[in-house]
Design a protein around this motif. Structure first.
Motif, PDB file in Angstrom:
ATOM      1  N   SER A  64       5.588  -0.941   2.547  1.00  0.00           N
ATOM      2  CA  SER A  64       7.016  -1.060   2.884  1.00  0.00           C
ATOM      3  C   SER A  64       7.641   0.322   3.011  1.00  0.00           C
ATOM      4  O   SER A  64       8.656   0.481   3.675  1.00  0.00           O
ATOM      5  CB  SER A  64       7.749  -1.850   1.806  1.00  0.00           C
ATOM      6  OG  SER A  64       7.631  -1.196   0.555  1.00  0.00           O
ATOM      7  N   ASP A  65       7.025   1.339   2.369  1.00  0.00           N
ATOM      8  CA  ASP A  65       7.673   2.635   2.187  1.00  0.00           C
ATOM      9  C   ASP A  65       8.927   2.410   1.333  1.00  0.00           C
ATOM     10  O   ASP A  65       9.132   1.345   0.777  1.00  0.00           O
ATOM     11  CB  ASP A  65       7.969   3.307   3.527  1.00  0.00           C
ATOM     12  CG  ASP A  65       7.981   4.840   3.430  1.00  0.00           C
ATOM     13  OD1 ASP A  65       8.062   5.361   2.303  1.00  0.00           O
ATOM     14  OD2 ASP A  65       7.910   5.503   4.465  1.00  0.00           O
ATOM     15  N   SER A  66       9.791   3.423   1.220  1.00  0.00           N
ATOM     16  CA  SER A  66      10.914   3.286   0.278  1.00  0.00           C
ATOM     17  C   SER A  66      12.029   2.438   0.868  1.00  0.00           C
ATOM     18  O   SER A  66      12.109   2.236   2.078  1.00  0.00           O
ATOM     19  CB  SER A  66      11.476   4.661  -0.053  1.00  0.00           C
ATOM     20  OG  SER A  66      12.301   5.106   0.999  1.00  0.00           O
ATOM     21  N   THR A 118      -1.624  10.769   0.396  1.00  0.00           N
ATOM     22  CA  THR A 118      -0.753  11.772   1.000  1.00  0.00           C
ATOM     23  C   THR A 118      -0.091  11.216   2.251  1.00  0.00           C
ATOM     24  O   THR A 118      -0.673  10.384   2.959  1.00  0.00           O
ATOM     25  CB  THR A 118      -1.537  13.071   1.323  1.00  0.00           C
ATOM     26  OG1 THR A 118      -0.625  14.066   1.791  1.00  0.00           O
ATOM     27  CG2 THR A 118      -2.616  12.845   2.369  1.00  0.00           C
ATOM     28  N   HIS A 119       1.162  11.649   2.481  1.00  0.00           N
ATOM     29  CA  HIS A 119       1.845  11.310   3.734  1.00  0.00           C
ATOM     30  C   HIS A 119       1.263  12.213   4.816  1.00  0.00           C
ATOM     31  O   HIS A 119       1.233  13.431   4.640  1.00  0.00           O
ATOM     32  CB  HIS A 119       3.333  11.606   3.631  1.00  0.00           C
ATOM     33  CG  HIS A 119       4.073  10.806   2.605  1.00  0.00           C
ATOM     34  ND1 HIS A 119       4.106  11.131   1.277  1.00  0.00           N
ATOM     35  CD2 HIS A 119       4.840   9.693   2.738  1.00  0.00           C
ATOM     36  CE1 HIS A 119       4.854  10.256   0.628  1.00  0.00           C
ATOM     37  NE2 HIS A 119       5.320   9.365   1.485  1.00  0.00           N
ATOM     38  N   VAL A 120       0.860  11.641   5.936  1.00  0.00           N
ATOM     39  CA  VAL A 120       0.283  12.495   6.976  1.00  0.00           C
ATOM     40  C   VAL A 120       0.473  11.899   8.366  1.00  0.00           C
ATOM     41  O   VAL A 120       0.475  10.681   8.537  1.00  0.00           O
ATOM     42  CB  VAL A 120      -1.217  12.779   6.694  1.00  0.00           C
ATOM     43  CG1 VAL A 120      -2.057  11.522   6.819  1.00  0.00           C
ATOM     44  CG2 VAL A 120      -1.753  13.882   7.604  1.00  0.00           C
ATOM     45  N   ALA A 147       0.802  -1.232   0.000  1.00  0.00           N
ATOM     46  CA  ALA A 147       0.000   0.000   0.000  1.00  0.00           C
ATOM     47  C   ALA A 147       0.833   1.279   0.000  1.00  0.00           C
ATOM     48  O   ALA A 147       0.273   2.372  -0.091  1.00  0.00           O
ATOM     49  CB  ALA A 147      -0.951  -0.001   1.199  1.00  0.00           C
ATOM     50  N   HIS A 148       2.159   1.153   0.129  1.00  0.00           N
ATOM     51  CA  HIS A 148       2.980   2.364   0.007  1.00  0.00           C
ATOM     52  C   HIS A 148       4.417   2.052  -0.399  1.00  0.00           C
ATOM     53  O   HIS A 148       5.157   1.425   0.346  1.00  0.00           O
ATOM     54  CB  HIS A 148       2.992   3.173   1.304  1.00  0.00           C
ATOM     55  CG  HIS A 148       3.755   4.455   1.177  1.00  0.00           C
ATOM     56  ND1 HIS A 148       3.561   5.323   0.122  1.00  0.00           N
ATOM     57  CD2 HIS A 148       4.741   5.013   1.930  1.00  0.00           C
ATOM     58  CE1 HIS A 148       4.379   6.355   0.249  1.00  0.00           C
ATOM     59  NE2 HIS A 148       5.116   6.194   1.327  1.00  0.00           N
ATOM     60  N   THR A 149       4.776   2.500  -1.593  1.00  0.00           N
ATOM     61  CA  THR A 149       6.158   2.327  -2.068  1.00  0.00           C
ATOM     62  C   THR A 149       6.653   3.630  -2.689  1.00  0.00           C
ATOM     63  O   THR A 149       5.865   4.521  -3.022  1.00  0.00           O
ATOM     64  CB  THR A 149       6.272   1.238  -3.159  1.00  0.00           C
ATOM     65  OG1 THR A 149       5.513   1.651  -4.316  1.00  0.00           O
ATOM     66  CG2 THR A 149       5.748  -0.088  -2.686  1.00  0.00           C
ATOM     67  N   HIS A 150       7.984   3.725  -2.789  1.00  0.00           N
ATOM     68  CA  HIS A 150       8.642   4.707  -3.661  1.00  0.00           C
ATOM     69  C   HIS A 150       9.644   3.859  -4.447  1.00  0.00           C
ATOM     70  O   HIS A 150      10.827   3.797  -4.106  1.00  0.00           O
ATOM     71  CB  HIS A 150       9.395   5.766  -2.861  1.00  0.00           C
ATOM     72  CG  HIS A 150       8.551   6.597  -1.925  1.00  0.00           C
ATOM     73  ND1 HIS A 150       8.006   7.809  -2.302  1.00  0.00           N
ATOM     74  CD2 HIS A 150       8.175   6.408  -0.641  1.00  0.00           C
ATOM     75  CE1 HIS A 150       7.338   8.317  -1.263  1.00  0.00           C
ATOM     76  NE2 HIS A 150       7.427   7.494  -0.256  1.00  0.00           N
ATOM     77  N   LEU A 151       9.144   3.192  -5.482  1.00  0.00           N
ATOM     78  CA  LEU A 151       9.978   2.195  -6.176  1.00  0.00           C
ATOM     79  C   LEU A 151      11.256   2.806  -6.737  1.00  0.00           C
ATOM     80  O   LEU A 151      12.305   2.164  -6.778  1.00  0.00           O
ATOM     81  CB  LEU A 151       9.171   1.541  -7.303  1.00  0.00           C
ATOM     82  CG  LEU A 151       8.010   0.656  -6.836  1.00  0.00           C
ATOM     83  CD1 LEU A 151       7.086   0.340  -8.007  1.00  0.00           C
ATOM     84  CD2 LEU A 151       8.530  -0.626  -6.194  1.00  0.00           C
ATOM     85  N   ILE A 165      -1.097   7.949   4.282  1.00  0.00           N
ATOM     86  CA  ILE A 165       0.116   7.170   4.514  1.00  0.00           C
ATOM     87  C   ILE A 165       0.691   7.529   5.889  1.00  0.00           C
ATOM     88  O   ILE A 165       0.922   8.714   6.158  1.00  0.00           O
ATOM     89  CB  ILE A 165       1.149   7.458   3.400  1.00  0.00           C
ATOM     90  CG1 ILE A 165       0.553   7.152   2.030  1.00  0.00           C
ATOM     91  CG2 ILE A 165       2.440   6.676   3.634  1.00  0.00           C
ATOM     92  CD1 ILE A 165       1.199   7.958   0.899  1.00  0.00           C
ATOM     93  N   HIS A 166       0.896   6.534   6.719  1.00  0.00           N
ATOM     94  CA  HIS A 166       1.492   6.599   8.066  1.00  0.00           C
ATOM     95  C   HIS A 166       0.466   6.727   9.199  1.00  0.00           C
ATOM     96  O   HIS A 166       0.255   5.785   9.924  1.00  0.00           O
ATOM     97  CB  HIS A 166       2.576   7.689   8.181  1.00  0.00           C
ATOM     98  CG  HIS A 166       3.722   7.469   7.256  1.00  0.00           C
ATOM     99  ND1 HIS A 166       4.393   6.269   7.194  1.00  0.00           N
ATOM    100  CD2 HIS A 166       4.303   8.263   6.317  1.00  0.00           C
ATOM    101  CE1 HIS A 166       5.344   6.338   6.285  1.00  0.00           C
ATOM    102  NE2 HIS A 166       5.304   7.543   5.716  1.00  0.00           N
ATOM    103  N   CYS A 167      -0.114   7.893   9.432  1.00  0.00           N
ATOM    104  CA  CYS A 167      -1.074   8.055  10.547  1.00  0.00           C
ATOM    105  C   CYS A 167      -0.516   7.527  11.867  1.00  0.00           C
ATOM    106  O   CYS A 167      -1.205   6.797  12.602  1.00  0.00           O
ATOM    107  CB  CYS A 167      -2.404   7.373  10.221  1.00  0.00           C
ATOM    108  SG  CYS A 167      -3.295   8.175   8.887  1.00  0.00           S
TER     109      CYS A 167
HETATM  110 ZN   LIG Z   1       6.584   7.544   1.717  1.00  0.00          ZN
END
Ligand SMILES: [Zn+2]
Length: 462
Positions: free
Chosen positions: A318-320, A213-215, A67-71, A267-269
């Motif tokens: 996973s995030d980046s 959005t990252h928040v 649900a969250h990557t920066h490939l 993203i995050h919370c």
């Molecule tokens: Zn991110």
């Protein structure tokens, strides 16, 4: 249809365990695929005819949803270690601007997709200011959403940022495929003004584009939003941008700017209280939970159990690779459960929940719960299988085996929209030139020299 003709267009995947997600695990189960769709998931004995694929002592489940990557940041794995968050993100921004070209980002994203595929990931929700991940996902036939990032902490930049966003979205739209969609991503409260949040949200609604959005990630972000002080505030003031308290919390800020809406991915919370969680649930937003990244950057533990209890759709990200440094959702699920138990001192979540987060939870969080995330007739044939051979000892429960034991093991089968992309941990999907790792190594060498020059070290002779 005759059995003979059925063998030509239907594949029957047989496994010791099949996890449909919406119904209990099936021992000696079968998933039948026709074209890009699932036509059957159930006991082997009742499966319709087709060509047989024996997966043996394996657990077969829906393809995992990251649900969250920066490939495109895969090349930065290990490059930003030890930096406090503010410097970490400043360095990342500088590297993107000064060192990495589009071609570097494309190769980096290709490696990221391959790493995810080998770990059973079939869907990537990726945010980036570059189209590289979008291009890599299309090229490698995986499913995903490329959320195009937009930045602009100065309200005076809003118009220019929106012009640029509209232009880039138009240029990407021509290349959208049935598998890879486009979205928008106002980056974060410390890099996006209130006006730009509102403008992006209105644009997303008008164009029917998903938004991420990252928040509520860091203490520095909350300090900026709620009090107008801290490291981000000092940085913005230094650039001549006015800073004042904006809202009681980052979630409250997004709500006021019209960003919270069904299908919005938060993203995050990490830093959300009961009132924030209530607002997230009321607006039917999804959440990307990134426990490894949050722990590694020292942000804390998101209230996963409370979010789920409020009915929020949560997936795992996973995030980046610059902040994890791995992409393995079984591993991420293990950490998600462990972190909650450490934080709450109770066993609030179990392995079955973690598997759900990595599949159907993620699919729902990114607005794709209707087509992927479970093994049901009519859904897309996105599958992942993990081997649990008898040599490893007994397998009492498939969820426990996946989350507690099989992280890092790699998938033995990965299928996206009916197409086999991984067999026995090897990418068989084609579409990749063999020089990618060498080119990424050359980009890494340029990153190293940039760092030496920036740190003022004397160049060495060798
Ligand atoms: Zn991110």
């Amino acid at each position: 249809v005759s059995e003979l003709s059925a063998r030509q267009y239907r594949t029957r995947y047989h496994a010791r365990w099949v996890l449909p997600m919406t119904t209990p695990p099936i021992a000696d189960g079968t998933v039948v695929v026709e074209g890009d769709r699932i036509v059957y998931a159930g006991p082997r004995a009742d499966a319709p005819p087709g060509r047989d694929e024996e997966l043996g002592d394996s657990i077969l489940l829906p393809g995992l949803v990251n649900a969250h990557t920066h490939l495109d940041l895969t090349v930065l794995r290990g490059f930003l270690e030890g930096l406090p968050f503010f410097l970490w993100i400043r360095t990342l921004t500088a590297v993107r601007r000064d060192v990495l070209t589009y071609d570097d980002c494309l190769d980096s994203a290709r490696l990221g997709v391959l790493e995810g595929l080998r770990a059973g990931i079939t869907t990537f929700a990726d945010t980036s200011p570059s189209p590289a991940a979008f291009d890599a996902m299309r090229e490698l036939h995986v499913r995903g959403i490329a959320y195009r990032e937009v930045f602009g902490p100065d309200p005076a930049q809003c118009g220019a940022s929106m012009d640029e966003l509209r232009r880039t979205i138009r240029s990407m739209e021509a290349y959208r495929t049935p598998l890879v969609h486009i979205g928008v991503s106002p980056h974060a409260p410390y890099s996006v003004s209130d006006d730009l949040f509102a403008a992006t949200a209105a644009y997303a609604r008008e164009r029917k584009l998903p938004l991420a959005t990252h928040v509520a990630e860091s203490a520095e972000e909350s300090d900026l939003v709620a009090r107008g002080d801290g490291a981000f505030a000092a940085f913005l003031l230094g650039r001549g941008i006015d800073v004042a308290p904006r809202a009681r919390s980052p979630i409250a800020l997004l709500e006021r700017q019209g960003v919270l809406a069904p299908g919005t991915l938060l993203i995050h919370c990490v830093r959300v209280d009961g009132e924030d969680i209530g607002r997230i649930a009321a607006h039917d937003c999804g959440v990307a939970h990134c426990p490894a990244s949050n722990a590694k950057l020292g942000h804390g533990v998101a209230p996963l159990a409370a979010l789920r209890a409020a009915g929020v759709h949560v997936g795992l990200g996973s995030d980046s690779m610059a902040s994890n440094n791995r992409m393995d959702l079984l591993d991420e699920g293990r950490l998600a459960v462990l972190a909650q138990r450490i934080h709450e001192q109770r066993d609030l979540l179990d392995a079955a929940t973690a598997v759900e987060l990595a599949t159907l939870g993620g699919a729902r969080a990114i607005g794709m719960g209707g087509i992927i995330g479970s093994l049901e007739p009519g859904k897309q044939a996105d599958l992942a299988a993990f081997a649990a051979p008898a040599e490893l000892g007994p397998l009492y429960d498939p969820h426990d085996a996946l989350i507690w034991s099989l992280g890092g093991a790699g998938a033995t089968l990965v299928v996206v929209a009916g197409r086999e992309l991984v067999r026995d941990r090897v990418h068989v999907g084609g579409g990749l030139d063999g020089q990618v790792p060498q080119r990424v190594a050359r980009a890494a060498a340029r990153l190293q020299s940039w760092k030496r020059a920036r740190d003022g070290a004397t160049p060495t002779a060798q």
